[in-house]
Structures are given as C-alpha cells and as structure tokens.
Design an enzyme around this catalytic site. Structure first.
Site, PDB file in Angstrom:
ATOM      1  N   ASP A   1       4.995  -4.806   5.475  1.00  0.00           N
ATOM      2  CA  ASP A   1       5.113  -3.084   4.936  1.00  0.00           C
ATOM      3  C   ASP A   1       5.767  -2.246   6.364  1.00  0.00           C
ATOM      4  O   ASP A   1       5.408  -2.784   7.303  1.00  0.00           O
ATOM      5  CB  ASP A   1       4.020  -2.516   4.238  1.00  0.00           C
ATOM      6  CG  ASP A   1       2.763  -2.921   4.955  1.00  0.00           C
ATOM      7  OD1 ASP A   1       2.525  -3.195   6.090  1.00  0.00           O
ATOM      8  OD2 ASP A   1       1.582  -2.698   4.101  1.00  0.00           O
TER       9      ASP A   1
ATOM     10  N   ASN B   1      -9.556   0.453  -1.179  1.00  0.00           N
ATOM     11  CA  ASN B   1      -9.206   0.387  -2.650  1.00  0.00           C
ATOM     12  C   ASN B   1      -8.489  -0.612  -3.461  1.00  0.00           C
ATOM     13  O   ASN B   1      -8.197  -0.725  -4.321  1.00  0.00           O
ATOM     14  CB  ASN B   1      -7.998   1.957  -2.868  1.00  0.00           C
ATOM     15  CG  ASN B   1      -6.806   1.461  -2.342  1.00  0.00           C
ATOM     16  OD1 ASN B   1      -6.537   0.703  -1.739  1.00  0.00           O
ATOM     17  ND2 ASN B   1      -6.014   2.626  -2.633  1.00  0.00           N
TER      18      ASN B   1
ATOM     19  N   HIS C   1      -5.721  -2.470  -2.226  1.00  0.00           N
ATOM     20  CA  HIS C   1      -4.297  -2.496  -1.942  1.00  0.00           C
ATOM     21  C   HIS C   1      -4.186  -3.856  -0.995  1.00  0.00           C
ATOM     22  O   HIS C   1      -4.805  -4.350  -0.151  1.00  0.00           O
ATOM     23  CB  HIS C   1      -3.674  -1.281  -1.592  1.00  0.00           C
ATOM     24  CG  HIS C   1      -3.906  -0.876  -0.085  1.00  0.00           C
ATOM     25  ND1 HIS C   1      -4.007   0.435   0.232  1.00  0.00           N
ATOM     26  CD2 HIS C   1      -3.960  -1.744   1.053  1.00  0.00           C
ATOM     27  CE1 HIS C   1      -4.163   0.364   1.688  1.00  0.00           C
ATOM     28  NE2 HIS C   1      -4.371  -0.929   2.136  1.00  0.00           N
TER      29      HIS C   1
ATOM     30  N   GLU D   1      -0.557  -0.294  -3.800  1.00  0.00           N
ATOM     31  CA  GLU D   1      -1.783   0.543  -4.400  1.00  0.00           C
ATOM     32  C   GLU D   1      -2.182   0.498  -5.443  1.00  0.00           C
ATOM     33  O   GLU D   1      -1.151   0.027  -6.501  1.00  0.00           O
ATOM     34  CB  GLU D   1      -1.355   2.091  -4.113  1.00  0.00           C
ATOM     35  CG  GLU D   1      -0.988   2.511  -2.631  1.00  0.00           C
ATOM     36  CD  GLU D   1      -2.226   2.721  -1.806  1.00  0.00           C
ATOM     37  OE1 GLU D   1      -3.419   2.041  -1.928  1.00  0.00           O
ATOM     38  OE2 GLU D   1      -2.175   3.534  -0.734  1.00  0.00           O
TER      39      GLU D   1
END
Ligand code: F6R
Length: 242
Positions: free
Chosen positions: A67, A136, A138, A143
């Site tokens: 990313d 979280n 990801h 996400e």
C-alpha cells in the site's frame, strides 16, 4: 496454519528473516510482497545484516508493497516509498526497477490501481507476502467493511487508522485521508503468507482473526481460508494462544 510465538523480538526477527532468506536462496528470482509500519522493521534490519555479511543477494528478487498513502509525494519522509528506502532498499542490492509500490501521487489514482494490478498479473504470483495487522483487523489498508475488494483500489482510511499512524506525522491533520492498497484477492493469492504481530495491543485482534468467525468486518480473519500461513507473534501478541 503454523503459529509460532517468540520470547524476544530478536528471535522473531531472526525467524522472519530466516524464512525470507531461505526462500531467496532456493529461488533467487522470488517475488516478495512487502509491508510497512512498525511490525516488519526488525525483520528488514535483520535482512540487511544478513546481506552485509554477504550471505544473500536481492539482485534477481522482485518486490511489491501492499500500500501507499494517497497524495504524499514519493519523497515525503512518511511515504511508504521513503519508508522502504530507509529501512531496506537503500541498504541492499535490489535493483531500483524491481521494487514496486503504488504511486499515491499519480494524477489518476484509478488508473494507477489498474497499472499496479497489471504489474502484479505480469509477476504471476507473490511467493511470500509479509503482512502486519491493524488494531481493527485491517490487512494492507483493507479496512473492516461489509464487503471487501479483490484488486488494488483507493480506500478512505478509518479515523482509528489515521490516529494510529499519526505517531509518524507532526499532527493528525497531516495524516493522509486516503490510500491505495492491494486488495484481499491479491493478498490471498500469495503462495505463502508471513503474518506478523507484536505487542499486547494486538493480542485480541490476532486471536479473534485466527480463531473466530471469518468475516469482512475483520479482514485478517480471511487468512483462515489460506492454505499456507506462517504466523510469527511475540510473547505479548501471542498471549491468548498460550
Ligand atoms: C502497512 C500495512 C498495514 C500495517 C498495519 C500495522 O503496509 O499494510 O496493514 O501492517 O497498520 O501497522 P504497525 O505495524 O505499524 O502496527
């Protein structure tokens, strides 16, 4: 799934680097999927040490990063391109043209995602994908959501992700709001996944991802569907597997 827990970070780094160097020795033309963030830094440092001893060469290796932030120039100190140069690329003999990172500053980001997917297709398959995990759940910047995307795409970062990454920026406002990320389809296509987590704050999400129900609201749980995942945890992140 092979879950390994290490007493010290040094042991984890050596194990992670050992898996990568073992792959490159048997396949000098290996395709590596790389991650940024705090998690892989120690492994990159260990790889650089091994390289400096003359025990490994990256001359024929190709890399793809997961990313990149949208809207940061490549030479911004917090771009993932700068991160990779700082922690790995500038210290090893990987030819510049063989390291790929999405261009978060491209004029047409949709076209950039397509270009990145074409490069990934040309490379056929990532042999080893290094993965960290967000608080979280990801992976890459995929996400939690009611649906996930397969290929490279633009994402709006969750506020919790921006807050977690604000430690690298002067202010929260300076953290980009969007990023380009490989999709989960590409990640899951890798031959082997090296999933790494460190620290007590990752213990619960890692345990839930690897043992709980598989759901897109916890993207790392999709790793349960992959046939060849090696999990490296430090003692704190692996606490719930003891
Ligand atoms: C980074 C990436 C992210 C990080 C995750 C954990 O390329 O894809 O998914 O792996 O946000 O970040 P750290 O390692 O800083 O806790």
């Amino acid at each position: 799934m092979n879950i390994l827990t290490f007493k010290t970070n040094e042991e984890l780094n050596e194990a992670g680097a050992g898996i990568i160097t073992g792959l490159i020795r048997t396949n000098p033309r290996a395709v590596l999927g790389l991650a940024t963030g705090s998690t892989p830094i120690g492994i990159y440092e260990e790889l650089v040490r091994v390289y400096r001893k003359g025990l490994i060469s990256f001359k024929s290796v190709t890399t793809f990063n997961l990313d990149e932030y949208a809207g940061l120039p490549a030479d911004h100190p917090e771009s993932y391109r700068s991160f990779m140069e700082r922690h790995l690329f500038s210290h090893i003999d990987l030819p510049a043209g063989q390291s790929h990172i999405p261009d978060g500053n491209a004029p047409d980001l949709e076209a950039e995602c397509k270009r990145y997917d074409r490069l990934l297709e040309d490379a056929k398959q990532i042999d080893l994908q290094i993965l960290g995990v967000g608080h979280n759940g990801h992976i890459g910047f995929n996400e939690p959501d009611h649906a996930l995307r397969s290929g490279t795409h633009i994402v709006k970062l969750r506020e919790t992700t921006r807050e977690a990454n604000a430690r690298f920026f002067p202010t929260l406002d300076a953290v980009p709001t969007h990023a380009l990320t490989m999709g989960v389809g590409t990640i899951l296509k890798a031959k082997t996944i090296l999933f790494i987590a460190r620290g007590a704050d990752k213990a619960e999400i890692v345990h839930e991802a690897l043992t709980g129900p598989i759901r897109t609201e916890l993207p790392a749980s999709l790793l349960q569907t992959h046939p060849n995942v090696v999990v490296l945890l430090d003692a704190e992140a692996g606490r719930l597997f003891a």
